[in-house]
Structures are given as C-alpha cells and as structure tokens.
Design a protein around this motif. Sequence first.
Motif, short mmCIF file in Angstrom:
data_model
loop_
_atom_site.label_atom_id
_atom_site.label_comp_id
_atom_site.label_asym_id
_atom_site.label_seq_id
_atom_site.Cartn_x
_atom_site.Cartn_y
_atom_site.Cartn_z
N HIS A 28 0.68 -1.09 0.07
CA HIS A 28 0.03 0.06 -0.09
C HIS A 28 0.75 1.23 -0.15
N VAL A 29 2.21 1.36 0.59
CA VAL A 29 2.88 2.42 0.97
C VAL A 29 3.82 2.42 -0.37
N GLY A 30 3.96 1.62 -1.01
CA GLY A 30 4.99 1.60 -1.93
C GLY A 30 4.74 2.58 -3.15
N ASP A 71 -7.01 3.17 14.76
CA ASP A 71 -6.71 3.80 13.80
C ASP A 71 -6.00 5.07 14.19
N VAL A 72 -6.35 5.55 15.50
CA VAL A 72 -5.78 6.93 15.95
C VAL A 72 -4.20 6.88 16.20
N LEU A 73 -4.00 5.77 16.62
CA LEU A 73 -2.57 5.42 17.11
C LEU A 73 -1.64 4.99 15.71
N HIS A 74 -2.31 4.25 14.84
CA HIS A 74 -1.59 4.11 13.54
C HIS A 74 -1.35 5.45 12.75
N LYS A 75 -2.30 6.32 12.93
CA LYS A 75 -2.04 7.41 12.11
C LYS A 75 -0.88 8.36 12.76
N GLU A 76 -0.95 8.53 14.23
CA GLU A 76 0.08 9.13 15.13
C GLU A 76 1.52 8.62 14.37
N GLU A 96 -3.90 12.32 2.02
CA GLU A 96 -2.81 11.14 1.77
C GLU A 96 -2.63 10.38 3.07
N LEU A 97 -2.60 11.31 4.27
CA LEU A 97 -2.43 10.54 5.42
C LEU A 97 -3.62 9.36 5.69
N ASP A 98 -4.66 9.72 5.37
CA ASP A 98 -5.89 9.06 5.53
C ASP A 98 -5.70 7.93 4.88
N GLU A 99 -5.35 8.17 3.35
CA GLU A 99 -5.23 6.79 2.58
C GLU A 99 -4.29 5.93 2.90
N ALA A 103 -3.93 1.14 4.72
CA ALA A 103 -3.16 0.33 4.50
C ALA A 103 -3.74 -1.00 5.52
N TRP A 104 -3.73 -0.43 6.85
CA TRP A 104 -4.04 -1.79 7.71
C TRP A 104 -5.36 -2.28 7.64
N HIS A 105 -6.57 -1.64 6.74
CA HIS A 105 -7.58 -2.17 6.56
C HIS A 105 -7.63 -2.92 5.42
N ARG A 106 -6.52 -3.01 4.65
CA ARG A 106 -6.61 -3.66 3.29
C ARG A 106 -5.44 -4.85 3.15
N LEU A 107 -5.38 -5.72 4.26
CA LEU A 107 -4.32 -6.74 4.28
C LEU A 107 -5.05 -7.91 3.70
#
Length: 242
Positions: A28-30, A71-76, A96-99, A103-107
Amino acid sequence: MTKDSAIKALLFDVFGTVVDWRGGVARHVGPFLGRRNMAVDATEFADAWRREYSPAMEEIRSGRRSFVRLDVLHKENLVKVLRSFGIDIDSVTADELDELNLAWHRLDPWPDSVEGLLRLKRQFIIAPLSNGNIRLMVDMAKRAALPWDAILGAEVVRAYKPSPQVYADTTDILGFSPAEVCMVAAHNGDLAAARQCGLKTAFVLRPVEHGPGQQSDLRAEQSWDYEAADLNDLATQLGCPT
C-alpha cells in the motif's frame, strides 16, 4: 485428533496470525514512496511503522493515556515514521495520510486463513480478539472474506492486549467460561496472557510474519493446548471436516 468438546469459541489474533500485515502495508505504501522518488524499501517502511505499535499501546495500557482506537494510534505513528524517513510532513495532505492509514484495513489473508476459518466456523463461534478497532476489522473482513461470527477485541472492551481485561471481558461478552474459549495466535506472548486468564491456547506458526529473517515466534515456547502449522492444521486437530 478429535474435537475438544469443552471448547465453544475460538478467538483469533489477527495481525500476523490471520493476515500478512507486512506485505499488505508495504504494497500500500510503495506507490506513495515511489511518487516521492524515495529510495526506501516499502517493507522497511512497514517494519518501522509496526515498531511504533506496541510503544503507542503501552501508553494506554499503563494508564498514562486514555483509550483511543488503533486507527488513531496508527495515524500518529505514521506521522512519526514519515518524519524519521526525512519526509516533510507539511507536504503530505490530510487525504494522503488518511489513505496511507487505510493500509491496515486492506491486508491480505495468509493462503490458508479463509479455508481454515470456514472449517472452524462450522463447529465453533469464531471472532477476532485483536487490538484493531471495529471499523478496521470489518473493512478487513469484507475485503479478505474473513467469515467472523462477531467482531470483538480492544475497542469493544476499551483496552489493549495483553492486558488481562481484554481476555476476561471478551470471554464474558461471549457468555462462556474461560475454559470454553481458545485463543489462537502466532505470538507466544499473546497466548501466555490468555492462559493466565484461564483460556485454552493454540499456537499457529507464521515463520515469515516479519519477513525471511524473522527471529521471534518460530516455535511454541510453552506447552500450548494446540500447536499447528496453519489454520487448516488447527481445524484438523480440532476435528473439523474438510
């Protein structure tokens, strides 16, 4: 091996046990890293992001911070990691940050996960006991076809594993005694915490959760009730038909 008649429900760790978080996050981040012409390996970025996971939850487990969903911790944590790789955070839009955080929702599930869960579901109640929040678990389940009977875990009890409250309260929500519930995980620490709360335990080997050089959780470190090569093997051990 025949089915353990005492077990009524199976609770599953998800990140690493049921789904491949490292490969999914890297995939996802690639493209984001590529657009910025960054000479950063996507799996290296995924590993760095994951390293922030436990310290962030410890702030809540210790009582230094009130509960917030993962989700909050992941974003921080994402913001911290972007900065650590030299990315000007002001140049990254909120969208972009939200998108990226999605990534963690799309494993992707491990190859055996869906089939194994379907077999287990025929004879047991199955549910995640994950540190992931409800929306994250639902999105992941819909995308990956994970056939949960319920969504349970940290956000439901407002505490993070391996706090005893997570296992005890989740078992109580199901209406079973701890001995009627089995925790399934690829992590010895998760199972040790569950066992201390009276749950039965099943270790599932995931030798490349952290990549080909993985050094942790390559074997069962205690005599767990079950030790399986994958979820299909666990289903067979528990007497579930193919």
